[in-house]
Design an enzyme around this catalytic site. Structure first.
Site, PDB file in Angstrom:
ATOM      1  N   HIS A   1      -9.661   0.932   5.000  1.00 63.45           N
ATOM      2  CA  HIS A   1      -8.386   1.106   5.703  1.00 63.45           C
ATOM      3  C   HIS A   1      -8.616   1.998   6.930  1.00 63.45           C
ATOM      4  CE1 HIS A   1      -4.272   2.213   6.587  1.00 63.45           C
ATOM      5  NE2 HIS A   1      -3.891   1.186   5.856  1.00 63.45           N
TER       6      HIS A   1
ATOM      7  N   ASN B   1       0.864  -1.179   0.000  1.00 62.34           N
ATOM      8  CA  ASN B   1       0.000   0.000   0.000  1.00 62.34           C
ATOM      9  C   ASN B   1       0.905   1.234   0.000  1.00 62.34           C
ATOM     10  OD1 ASN B   1      -1.821   2.019   0.447  1.00 62.34           O
ATOM     11  ND2 ASN B   1      -2.495   1.312   2.462  1.00 62.34           N
ATOM     12  N   TRP B   2       0.980   1.882  -1.152  1.00 61.36           N
ATOM     13  CA  TRP B   2       1.892   3.034  -1.266  1.00 61.36           C
ATOM     14  C   TRP B   2       1.297   4.292  -0.646  1.00 61.36           C
ATOM     15  CZ3 TRP B   2       3.815   2.431  -7.100  1.00 61.36           C
ATOM     16  CH2 TRP B   2       4.517   1.233  -7.212  1.00 61.36           C
ATOM     17  N   LYS B   3       0.056   4.230  -0.254  1.00 63.22           N
ATOM     18  CA  LYS B   3      -0.632   5.362   0.397  1.00 63.22           C
ATOM     19  C   LYS B   3      -0.469   6.649  -0.420  1.00 63.22           C
ATOM     20  CE  LYS B   3      -0.259   3.009   4.793  1.00 63.22           C
ATOM     21  NZ  LYS B   3      -0.194   3.083   6.245  1.00 63.22           N
TER      22      LYS B   3
ATOM     23  N   GLY C   1       2.873  -1.318   4.328  1.00 65.48           N
ATOM     24  CA  GLY C   1       2.815   0.115   4.041  1.00 65.48           C
ATOM     25  C   GLY C   1       4.197   0.661   3.739  1.00 65.48           C
ATOM     26  N   GLY C   2       4.812   1.288   4.737  1.00 65.01           N
ATOM     27  CA  GLY C   2       6.098   1.963   4.562  1.00 65.01           C
ATOM     28  C   GLY C   2       7.151   1.142   3.837  1.00 65.01           C
TER      29      GLY C   2
ATOM     30  N   SER D   1       3.415  -2.179  10.387  1.00 66.62           N
ATOM     31  CA  SER D   1       4.873  -2.127  10.599  1.00 66.62           C
ATOM     32  C   SER D   1       5.585  -3.413  10.168  1.00 66.62           C
ATOM     33  CB  SER D   1       5.202  -1.782  12.056  1.00 66.62           C
ATOM     34  OG  SER D   1       4.708  -0.493  12.377  1.00 66.62           O
TER      35      SER D   1
ATOM     36  N   GLY E   1       2.256   2.213  10.843  1.00 64.40           N
ATOM     37  CA  GLY E   1       3.155   3.360  10.681  1.00 64.40           C
ATOM     38  C   GLY E   1       3.869   3.765  11.955  1.00 64.40           C
TER      39      GLY E   1
ATOM     40  N   GLU F   1      -6.976   4.324   8.097  1.00 63.72           N
ATOM     41  CA  GLU F   1      -6.728   5.753   7.835  1.00 63.72           C
ATOM     42  C   GLU F   1      -7.965   6.406   7.216  1.00 63.72           C
ATOM     43  OE1 GLU F   1      -3.121   5.208   5.649  1.00 63.72           O
ATOM     44  OE2 GLU F   1      -2.068   4.694   7.498  1.00 63.72           O
TER      45      GLU F   1
ATOM     46  N   GLU G   1      -5.339  -5.342  10.504  1.00 65.05           N
ATOM     47  CA  GLU G   1      -4.349  -4.289  10.744  1.00 65.05           C
ATOM     48  C   GLU G   1      -4.680  -3.573  12.052  1.00 65.05           C
ATOM     49  OE1 GLU G   1      -2.231  -2.832   6.934  1.00 65.05           O
ATOM     50  OE2 GLU G   1      -4.008  -1.628   7.205  1.00 65.05           O
TER      51      GLU G   1
HETATM   52  P1  13P Z   1       2.912   0.339   7.757  1.00 65.03           P
HETATM   53  O1  13P Z   1       3.461  -0.934   7.184  1.00 65.03           O
HETATM   54  O2  13P Z   1       3.633   1.555   7.292  1.00 65.03           O
HETATM   55  O3  13P Z   1       2.782   0.246   9.243  1.00 65.03           O
HETATM   56  O4  13P Z   1       1.429   0.500   7.201  1.00 65.03           O
HETATM   57  C1  13P Z   1       0.572  -0.581   7.260  1.00 65.03           C
HETATM   58  C2  13P Z   1      -0.622  -0.273   6.459  1.00 65.03           C
HETATM   59  O5  13P Z   1      -1.411   0.576   6.817  1.00 65.03           O
HETATM   60  C3  13P Z   1      -0.813  -0.975   5.200  1.00 65.03           C
HETATM   61  O6  13P Z   1      -2.078  -0.745   4.685  1.00 65.03           O
END
Ligand code: 13P
Length: 246
Positions: free
Chosen positions: A92, A8-10, A231-232, A210, A170, A94, A164
């Site tokens: 998600h 997920n590149w957000k 994510g990251g 994470s 994050g 977020e 998640e």
């Molecule tokens: P991180 O891996 O940066 O914690 O993010 C997880 C995430 O929200 C993937 O959708």
């Protein structure tokens, strides 16, 4: 069933940067051990999808409107994603936290994804307060019950679920593999009870929060873990390529 690794590149990367990352992944992931999906931002989706047309790496969207068209300024619908994406992240945390998406809306989005031939990657997870109060499982199962409520049993089998925990996203504070295994088991049992074991077996349950190339295997080894939502670390081609080839 093969594991599924979703990046997920957000809200990161320009079109150009997205293409560079897609190219690097394409070159570096020579022997994937899993099905792989990357989810760029909407602006980059067309370019990345075109770039990865012949690739083993599939493309997903990060969101979808529950309507197929209409006066919804700034939104993207399922029919618009056809041919560009095969997967779509839905619900998600977020979006739940920052954009007020509730389970009723998310259930309609899951349904819109299915209706338009996209595989929804439905995100569920408790926040820190809920965990501290011993409400983690209850929270996740309540989310699931409502988020899947618009689907027929057959449609449910097409969904990917991503557990998640909000506090692990994050933050660098990943969940303990044992706790993840417990939650995935709990989700798996819920699916067996509510649908059938035959359906539950088809549904991949991912972990996200994470995840990096050092801890990824500890989650992939958990019982019933169907893969990872990253994510990251998915923005770093070395890390993500490594995770996809564990
Ligand atoms: P991180 O891996 O940066 O914690 O993010 C997880 C995430 O929200 C993937 O959708």
């Amino acid at each position: 069933m093969k594991k599924l690794i979703v990046g997920n590149w957000k809200m990161n990367l320009s079109i150009r940067q997205s293409l560079v990352l897609a190219d690097r992944l394409e070159i570096n992931i020579e022997k994937p051990t899993a099905d792989i999906v990357v989810c760029p931002n909407f602006i980059s989706l067309h370019a990345v999808s075109h770039e990865l047309k012949e690739s083993k790496i599939k493309v997903g969207a990060q969101n979808i409107n529950n309507n197929d068209d209409g006066a919804f300024t700034g939104e993207i619908s399922g029919p618009m994603l056809k041919g560009l994406a095969k997967y779509c992240i839905v619900g998600h945390s977020e979006r739940r936290v920052n954009f007020g998406e509730d389970d009723e809306q998310i259930s309609l989005k899951v349904s819109a994804a299915i209706r338009n031939g996209l595989t929804p990657v439905l995100c569920v997870g408790e926040n820190l307060n809920q965990r501290h109060e011993g409400l983690a499982k209850r929270t996740v199962l309540d989310q699931l019950a409502e988020d899947l409520s618009e689907l027929t049993i057959k449609e449910v089998s097409k969904v990917v679920i991503a557990y998640e925990p909000v506090w692990a996203i994050g933050t660098g504070e990943s969940a303990e593999p044992y706790d993840v295994e417990q939650m995935i088991n709990c989700i798996h049992k819920f699916l067996i009870n509510k649908y059938q074991s035959e359906i539950a077996r088809k549904i991949r349950i991912l972990y996200g929060g994470s995840v990096n190339s050092d801890n990824a295997l500890s989650y992939l080894n958990a019982e019933f873990c169907g893969g990872l939502l990253v994510g990251g670390a998915s923005l770093n081609y070395r890390q993500f390529s490594k995770i996809c080839q564990l």
